[in-house]
Design an enzyme around this catalytic site. Structure first.
Site, PDB file in Angstrom:
ATOM      1  N   ASP A  94       3.964  -6.515  -2.873  1.00  0.00           N
ATOM      2  CA  ASP A  94       4.713  -7.577  -2.193  1.00  0.00           C
ATOM      3  C   ASP A  94       4.313  -7.744  -0.729  1.00  0.00           C
ATOM      4  O   ASP A  94       4.462  -8.803  -0.153  1.00  0.00           O
ATOM      5  CB  ASP A  94       6.218  -7.272  -2.217  1.00  0.00           C
ATOM      6  CG  ASP A  94       6.728  -7.215  -3.633  1.00  0.00           C
ATOM      7  OD1 ASP A  94       6.025  -7.733  -4.522  1.00  0.00           O
ATOM      8  OD2 ASP A  94       7.820  -6.647  -3.842  1.00  0.00           O
ATOM      9  N   LYS A 154      -0.781  -6.234  -0.038  1.00  0.00           N
ATOM     10  CA  LYS A 154      -1.818  -5.207   0.074  1.00  0.00           C
ATOM     11  C   LYS A 154      -3.104  -5.622  -0.637  1.00  0.00           C
ATOM     12  O   LYS A 154      -4.188  -5.547  -0.068  1.00  0.00           O
ATOM     13  CB  LYS A 154      -1.290  -3.887  -0.492  1.00  0.00           C
ATOM     14  CG  LYS A 154      -2.232  -2.734  -0.304  1.00  0.00           C
ATOM     15  CD  LYS A 154      -1.515  -1.412  -0.464  1.00  0.00           C
ATOM     16  CE  LYS A 154      -0.800  -1.335  -1.801  1.00  0.00           C
ATOM     17  NZ  LYS A 154      -1.337  -0.320  -2.694  1.00  0.00           N
ATOM     18  N   SER A 155      -2.959  -6.094  -1.878  1.00  0.00           N
ATOM     19  CA  SER A 155      -4.166  -6.455  -2.634  1.00  0.00           C
ATOM     20  C   SER A 155      -4.905  -7.592  -1.955  1.00  0.00           C
ATOM     21  O   SER A 155      -6.138  -7.612  -1.898  1.00  0.00           O
ATOM     22  CB  SER A 155      -3.805  -6.890  -4.055  1.00  0.00           C
ATOM     23  OG  SER A 155      -2.976  -5.935  -4.616  1.00  0.00           O
ATOM     24  N   PRO A 185      -0.338   3.046  -5.373  1.00  0.00           N
ATOM     25  CA  PRO A 185       0.957   2.389  -5.543  1.00  0.00           C
ATOM     26  C   PRO A 185       1.943   2.922  -4.497  1.00  0.00           C
ATOM     27  O   PRO A 185       1.846   4.065  -4.080  1.00  0.00           O
ATOM     28  CB  PRO A 185       1.393   2.806  -6.941  1.00  0.00           C
ATOM     29  CG  PRO A 185       0.191   3.367  -7.597  1.00  0.00           C
ATOM     30  CD  PRO A 185      -0.703   3.863  -6.525  1.00  0.00           C
ATOM     31  N   GLY A 186       2.875   2.075  -4.079  1.00  0.00           N
ATOM     32  CA  GLY A 186       3.691   2.423  -2.927  1.00  0.00           C
ATOM     33  C   GLY A 186       5.039   3.069  -3.195  1.00  0.00           C
ATOM     34  O   GLY A 186       5.664   3.578  -2.283  1.00  0.00           O
ATOM     35  N   ASP A 192       1.357 -15.856   9.037  1.00  0.00           N
ATOM     36  CA  ASP A 192       1.410 -17.300   8.772  1.00  0.00           C
ATOM     37  C   ASP A 192       2.800 -17.724   8.292  1.00  0.00           C
ATOM     38  O   ASP A 192       3.275 -18.807   8.605  1.00  0.00           O
ATOM     39  CB  ASP A 192       0.329 -17.698   7.754  1.00  0.00           C
ATOM     40  CG  ASP A 192       0.320 -16.799   6.518  1.00  0.00           C
ATOM     41  OD1 ASP A 192       0.581 -15.576   6.664  1.00  0.00           O
ATOM     42  OD2 ASP A 192       0.063 -17.304   5.411  1.00  0.00           O
ATOM     43  N   SER A 247      11.255  38.593 -22.218  1.00  0.00           N
ATOM     44  CA  SER A 247      10.151  38.044 -21.414  1.00  0.00           C
ATOM     45  C   SER A 247       9.509  36.840 -22.103  1.00  0.00           C
ATOM     46  O   SER A 247       8.378  36.916 -22.576  1.00  0.00           O
ATOM     47  CB  SER A 247       9.114  39.119 -21.080  1.00  0.00           C
ATOM     48  OG  SER A 247       8.779  39.918 -22.183  1.00  0.00           O
TER      49      SER A 247
END
Ligand code: ADP
Length: 647
Positions: free
Chosen positions: A45, A48-49, A123-124, A179, A553
């Protein structure tokens, strides 16, 4: 708008530029560029890409797939699924790949006139912490992306904290989507001010903030006309200019972890490895650690002939002027400024396995070329990665970060992670599954490690045993409750006694009433229970006794730990094998009935696992053998070990 991934960019530019004209000249020029590794942190979102695509397209000089091929031939690694598997070579998490555990880090490649770049795209979200750690552990720089409309978010803080923890020295705050806020300077400056306040609070300095638009390319490669008020560098100009870690490392004292020992010519033994820091020349005095022996560098050998000097980042083979003991795992260092060796540390740990950390369990610890056995103690605290609060914790689960103390079975040559990622970073590996379970960063050695020395003992283990006319052994019975461990061990002890042997039986019930009365039956407590029993049993064998233990054990790892504590041949693992149905039918202590009725939790075989031995010295099938027959087999086995040891 161009939002190309690296591969698309590669396709569209395939025939362009120097590459098409003179591939050899291009490759030659390319080889001598410095390399900057960085990590891009943010979620999809945040754009990044798009931003990464923008970097690939606007840098123009080279494309993903060609870089990959290039790196592949220069570093000789394989490719996987079309993308080069950089995790394999760039970090201490190589083992992770070999074991086929998925770490979701995409590495992209591009270059400018000045530099080559590898960007780790992870991934974030919080559940991907371990992926971020993988990507950040070798990065020189991190680009922290924020969406100008949203400003600094929880995840922004988490990413910043992680990259700081992992020693990433350069931070870029990329305020993206300018922008969409009309290139508003005031809004940008408010975000930067808020971020700087946070960053200083956790000790991050040197943040470079850049207002960008990944979509429009503003301030990525070219200055934005829409933001004349910004007079700092573009993102690419900044990436081209920052000092890479390799350069800083060259200014530090010489260290080279020895990877292997070879004979470059019949006269000399050569010590091969990657120079982790500093420079080295023939004639330099060096020290071999941890032994501390010194010698002088004779030659620096490479495939292309001898070198007059080698620097951090180069793989070389050194020969020394003297025949000194030095093997894989040792560290060659500047004689006058050697690193320390210690066996107890405080470290930050990022837990990467589905199975939570078990305090007290031993793991392999790999640091540079050293592999030792390490026990992790209960965490001092866990860090809330979103708020940085310290939380009390008994263990660390997948993706958790905490501070722990560790002790190792041998001294480890190290430097704090802040000084050296190579000698301060390590991974922990599960000894049974071989999976990498954690990444760690040494903070410092505990002083007590240097001050507590093993009491020199005059009467040796051998003399204790000799006096008793036997050789010590630890006969370790394991099996389900009610399988017959105590019954058989008792018979064995009687028989040994009759034969004039000195033995002692440690039984689950008697130990749990005393030494281990503070422990319950959770997995962690079971591990600690066995660890203590192992240590006590070992001391008793040091006193020359044949020790018999009868504990369920249930875990292989702990039985293995005790086995490894003992000299070769002295650990005899006896699997008292009964089916759950048989053990339950016998139900000597009525415990199965209780467990089935839900009155007893964590009962082995019912709601807690039993891991049968894979390579026990002896397996006793209690459905086929009477207790007496079973005991006789054990006695035979013990006496055989005595004969072999000459006891
Ligand atoms: P554990 O110590 O493994 O919990 P115990 O030795 O306390 O088990 O109990 C095992 C019970 O099973 C005893 O009552 C023993 O007499 C009985 N038993 C029956 N057959 C066998 C066998 N072949 N070997 C050992 N014990 C057996």
């Amino acid at each position: 708008m161009a939002t190309a991934t690296g591969t698309d960019a590669g396709a569209s530019y395939r025939a362009a530029g120097l590459v098409a004209e003179d591939i050899d000249a291009f490759l030659e020029q390319h080889r001598h560029k410095s390399l900057l590794r960085f990590i891009a942190c943010g979620s999809v979102d945040d754009g990044k890409s798009t931003l990464i695509g923008r970097l690939l397209v606007d840098s123009r000089t080279v494309f993903d797939d060609q870089m990959a091929a290039l790196e592949a031939d220069s570093r000789q690694v394989g490719t996987q699924g079309g993308a080069i598997d950089f995790a394999l070579l760039v970090d201490g998490l190589a083992a992770e790949r070999e074991q086929g555990i998925t770490i979701d880090v995409a590495y992209r490649f591009f270059s400018t006139e000045t530099r080559k770049f590898i960007v780790a795209d992870t991934p974030g979200h919080e559940q991907y912490t371990r992926n971020m750690v993988t990507g950040a552990s070798t990065a020189d720089l991190a680009v922290i992306l924020v969406d100008a409309r949203k400003g600094v978010l929880t995840q922004t803080r988490r990413h910043s904290h992680l990259v700081h923890l992992l020693g990433v020295r350069h931070l870029v705050l990329a305020v993206n989507k300018m922008d969409l806020i009309g290139f508003d300077r005031a809004r940008y400056e408010a975000i930067v001010a808020e971020y700087r306040g946070f960053a200083e609070g956790i000790g991050i300095d040197g943040v470079t903030a850049i207002p960008v638009s990944g979509l429009g390319g503003d301030n990525v490669a070219t200055r934005s006309e829409a933001m004349p008020w910004y007079d700092g560098p573009t993102l690419i100009a900044h990436l081209d200019a920052v000092e890479v870690d390799a350069v800083r490392d060259q200014g530090r004292p010489f260290r080279m972890p020895v990877q292997w020992v070879s004979r470059p010519d019949p006269q000399f033994r050569g010590f091969a490895g990657l120079v982790a820091s500093g420079t080295v020349r023939p004639g330099d005095p060096v020290r071999v650690l941890p032994s501390g022996r010194t010698s002088t560098v004779a030659r620096i050998v490479t495939l292309d002939g001898d070198l007059p000097v080698a620097v951090a980042g180069q793989s070389v083979t050194l020969t020394l002027a003297d025949e000194v003991d030095c093997s894989r795992g040792d560290v060659l260092a500047a004689a006058g400024a050697p690193p320390e060796a210690a066996d107890q540390f405080e470290a930050s740990l990022v837990w990467m396995a589905d199975e939570a950390m078990l305090p007290g369990r031993s793991y392999w610890l790999k640091l540079a070329t050293q592999t030792v056995t390490a026990q992790v103690h209960a965490p001092k605290y866990q860090v809330n990665v979103n708020t940085l609060e310290h939380l009390a914790a008994k263990t660390l689960e997948l993706n958790a970060i905490g501070v722990v103390t560790l002790s190792t079975d041998r001294p480890v040559v190290f430097e704090p992670y802040g000084d050296s990622r190579t000698l301060g970073g390590f991974v922990l590996i599960d000894r049974i599954s071989n999976a990498t379970v954690a990444a760690g960063m040494i903070r410092f050695a505990l002083r007590r490690a240097q001050n507590v020395h093993w009491q020199a003992i005059d009467i040796s283990r051998e003399s204790h045993a000799l006096q008793k006319g036997q050789s010590p052994a630890l006969v370790w019975f394991t099996g389900l409750s009610g399988a017959g461990k105590s019954t058989i061990a008792n018979l064995v002890q009687r028989r040994l006694h009759a034969l004039g042997r000195h033995s002692f039986l440690l039984d689950g019930d008697n130990v749990r009433h005393g030494l281990n009365r503070d422990l319950g039956f959770t997995d962690a407590d079971r591990v600690e229970n066995i660890r203590r029993v192992g240590e006590v049993a070992k001391l008793m064998t040091d006193a020359g006794l044949i020790v018999l233990t009868a504990f369920i054990s249930p875990f292989r790892a702990e039985r293995r730990m005790v086995r490894d504590m003992m000299p070769a041949g002295e650990f005899i693992e006896v699997h008292v094998d009964a089916t759950l149905a048989d053990a339950e039918r016998r139900d000597v202590k009525g415990l199965y009935a209780k467990a089935r009725a839900g009155l007893l939790n964590n009962f082995t075989g019912i709601d807690s696992p039993y891991e049968p031995p894979e390579h026990a010295e002896l397996r006793l099938d209690t459905a086929a053998l009477t207790p007496e027959q079973a005991a006789e087999r054990v006695v035979e086995r013990v006496l055989r070990a005595q004969d072999r040891a000459g006891g």
